[in-house]
Design an enzyme around this catalytic site. Structure first.
Site, PDB file in Angstrom:
ATOM      1  CE1 TYR A 162      80.005   8.504  33.093  1.00 20.07           C
ATOM      2  CE2 TYR A 162      81.200   6.930  34.462  1.00 20.07           C
ATOM      3  CZ  TYR A 162      80.071   7.282  33.740  1.00 20.07           C
ATOM      4  OH  TYR A 162      79.005   6.410  33.669  1.00 20.07           O
ATOM      5  N   PRO A 163      86.304   8.779  33.381  1.00 24.74           N
ATOM      6  CG  PRO A 163      88.373   9.388  34.315  1.00 24.74           C
ATOM      7  CD  PRO A 163      87.004   9.932  33.997  1.00 24.74           C
ATOM      8  CD  GLN A 221      76.997   1.319  25.813  1.00 25.67           C
ATOM      9  OE1 GLN A 221      76.166   1.693  25.013  1.00 25.67           O
ATOM     10  NE2 GLN A 221      77.213   0.052  26.072  1.00 25.67           N
TER      11      GLN A 221
HETATM   12  O1  76R Z   1      78.409  -4.690  25.029  1.00 21.33           O
HETATM   13  C1  76R Z   1      77.220  -4.890  25.384  1.00 21.33           C
HETATM   14  O2  76R Z   1      76.265  -4.155  25.086  1.00 21.33           O
HETATM   15  C2  76R Z   1      76.968  -6.051  26.268  1.00 21.33           C
HETATM   16  C3  76R Z   1      76.709  -5.670  27.664  1.00 21.33           C
HETATM   17  C4  76R Z   1      77.709  -4.671  28.232  1.00 21.33           C
HETATM   18  C5  76R Z   1      79.058  -4.855  28.553  1.00 21.33           C
HETATM   19  C6  76R Z   1      79.907  -6.102  28.379  1.00 21.33           C
HETATM   20  C7  76R Z   1      77.387  -3.300  28.569  1.00 21.33           C
HETATM   21  C8  76R Z   1      76.155  -2.724  28.342  1.00 21.33           C
HETATM   22  N1  76R Z   1      78.477  -2.709  29.141  1.00 21.33           N
HETATM   23  C9  76R Z   1      79.521  -3.614  29.133  1.00 21.33           C
HETATM   24  C10 76R Z   1      80.824  -3.408  29.596  1.00 21.33           C
HETATM   25 MN1  76R Z   1      78.525  -0.886  30.058  1.00 21.33          MN
HETATM   26  N2  76R Z   1      78.603   0.964  30.878  1.00 21.33           N
HETATM   27  C11 76R Z   1      79.554   1.405  31.767  1.00 21.33           C
HETATM   28  C12 76R Z   1      79.103   2.647  32.344  1.00 21.33           C
HETATM   29  O3  76R Z   1      78.587   4.795  35.569  1.00 21.33           O
HETATM   30  C13 76R Z   1      78.700   3.558  35.743  1.00 21.33           C
HETATM   31  O4  76R Z   1      78.198   3.008  36.770  1.00 21.33           O
HETATM   32  C14 76R Z   1      79.435   2.697  34.769  1.00 21.33           C
HETATM   33  C15 76R Z   1      79.798   3.385  33.458  1.00 21.33           C
HETATM   34  C16 76R Z   1      77.906   2.963  31.738  1.00 21.33           C
HETATM   35  C17 76R Z   1      77.052   4.191  31.993  1.00 21.33           C
HETATM   36  C18 76R Z   1      77.597   1.892  30.820  1.00 21.33           C
HETATM   37  C19 76R Z   1      76.457   1.836  30.023  1.00 21.33           C
HETATM   38  N3  76R Z   1      80.446  -1.231  30.673  1.00 21.33           N
HETATM   39  C20 76R Z   1      81.224  -2.287  30.310  1.00 21.33           C
HETATM   40  C21 76R Z   1      82.551  -2.100  30.861  1.00 21.33           C
HETATM   41  C22 76R Z   1      83.741  -3.056  30.716  1.00 21.33           C
HETATM   42  C23 76R Z   1      83.683  -3.956  31.907  1.00 21.33           C
HETATM   43  C24 76R Z   1      84.681  -5.061  31.939  1.00 21.33           C
HETATM   44  O5  76R Z   1      85.155  -5.527  30.884  1.00 21.33           O
HETATM   45  O6  76R Z   1      84.980  -5.516  33.088  1.00 21.33           O
HETATM   46  C25 76R Z   1      82.528  -0.920  31.577  1.00 21.33           C
HETATM   47  C26 76R Z   1      83.670  -0.267  32.317  1.00 21.33           C
HETATM   48  C27 76R Z   1      81.194  -0.390  31.454  1.00 21.33           C
HETATM   49  C28 76R Z   1      80.762   0.771  32.065  1.00 21.33           C
HETATM   50  N4  76R Z   1      76.649  -0.542  29.345  1.00 21.33           N
HETATM   51  C29 76R Z   1      75.849  -1.386  28.588  1.00 21.33           C
HETATM   52  C30 76R Z   1      76.014   0.708  29.343  1.00 21.33           C
HETATM   53  C31 76R Z   1      74.813   0.627  28.548  1.00 21.33           C
HETATM   54  C32 76R Z   1      73.873   1.817  28.300  1.00 21.33           C
HETATM   55  C33 76R Z   1      74.707  -0.669  28.096  1.00 21.33           C
HETATM   56  C34 76R Z   1      73.594  -1.283  27.230  1.00 21.33           C
HETATM   57  C35 76R Z   1      74.026  -1.283  25.801  1.00 21.33           C
HETATM   58  C36 76R Z   1      72.937  -1.775  24.887  1.00 21.33           C
HETATM   59  O7  76R Z   1      72.475  -2.898  25.087  1.00 21.33           O
HETATM   60  O8  76R Z   1      72.560  -0.999  24.015  1.00 21.33           O
END
Ligand code: 76R
Length: 247
Positions: free
Chosen positions: A144-145, A184
């Site tokens: 999804y975007p 992810q």
């Molecule tokens: O990169 C990293 O693991 C560090 C922490 C982290 C960042 C910086 C992280 C962890 N994410 C990051 C950035 Mn995420 N993520 C999403 C979604 O449905 C929703 O509510 C949101 C959609 C999911 C499901 C998800 C999962 N993440 C981001 C960004 C960029 C934001 C910005 O730059 O402003 C987006 C748009 C985003 C969205 N995130 C994690 C996950 C998961 C499962 C993790 C843990 C990863 C791990 O530690 O293995």
């Protein structure tokens, strides 16, 4: 102006969603259908060879529901390669039996919210591997975007870096609980497509998508600042399952 988050970019991504024209497919001669399947299998082998040589990665899933029947997710070094892949597929026999359903252009992205200050991410092999990920061949995909909201008092882009970092830490902590269950891949699409990010999730158990996305809805980053587009969910295809699908 608030401090811009620094981003690292890796492979470019194309999510190519297709609908199958079943009426035309069923009306086609057997030898045409066989030629289409053979050619598609040749492509799958080529894409696998690209992946084996670490020059890109490909995922291929059937989509449930009416939004699409198939998705090809391609990761490659350049936009030119993605364009060549798209054109080659469009010229294939099988493509004549498909309609475009949706597509998404983005680039694998990591942001510096969690990077310890003073470290050079380019020297970190884990980070380099995450920028050019080999897509898991897990049973299910979810795509999804999304955007970060810019409305009234809920404007992500007006928050200071420290506040965004604190919020992202909480986001990451939720995500970490799904380690090993959901993989992810965040791809950035500002300037490339209609939303700011593509979220691609892989899992063996599709309920883990629901649990993760639901849990994140209660976290401030998603609850206050997340806006979402259409969701696509799919089942893994391989050569065998593809033949079964098209039989
Ligand atoms: O990169 C990293 O693991 C560090 C922490 C982290 C960042 C910086 C992280 C962890 N994410 C990051 C950035 Mn995420 N993520 C999403 C979604 O449905 C929703 O509510 C949101 C959609 C999911 C499901 C998800 C999962 N993440 C981001 C960004 C960029 C934001 C910005 O730059 O402003 C987006 C748009 C985003 C969205 N995130 C994690 C996950 C998961 C499962 C993790 C843990 C990863 C791990 O530690 O293995």
């Amino acid at each position: 102006m608030s401090e811009v988050a620094q981003t690292l970019e890796g492979w470019y991504a194309l999510h190519d969603f297709r609908l199958i024209d079943w009426t035309a497919w069923e009306a086609a001669d057997e030898h045409v259908r066989q030629a289409a399947v053979d050619e598609l299998q040749t492509y799958l082998k080529e894409w696998q060879a690209m992946e084996d040589s670490k020059a890109g990665s490909t995922a291929f899933y059937s989509i449930i529901g009416q939004k699409a029947d198939l998705v090809f997710m391609f990761l490659r070094e350049t936009l030119e390669e993605l364009s060549e892949l798209e054109t080659a597929f469009n010229k294939s026999i099988f493509a004549k039996f498909t309609y475009p359903a949706y597509s998404y252009v983005s680039v694998v992205e990591l942001s510096n919210y969690m990077t310890p200050p003073g470290t050079d991410p380019m020297q970190n092999p884990d980070i380099m591997a995450r920028l050019k990920p080999i897509l898991p061949k897990w049973n299910h995909i979810c795509f999804y975007p999304m955007n970060k909201r810019r409305e009234g008092n809920d404007n992500w882009y007006m928050l200071g870096m420290d506040e965004r970092r604190t919020l992202m830490r909480s986001h990451g902590m939720i995500g970490r609980q799904y380690a090993g269950k959901v993989k992810q891949i965040i791809t950035g699409s500002v300037g490339f497509d209609n939303w700011e990010w593509g979220v691609t999730l892989f899992a063996e158990d599709p309920l883990q998508f629901k649990k993760l996305v639901y849990e994140m809805r209660f976290d401030e980053v998603s609850a206050r600042y997340g806006d979402f587009g259409d969701f696509y969910v799919g089942n893994l295809l391989n050569e065998e399952k593809l033949v079964q699908l098209l039989k």
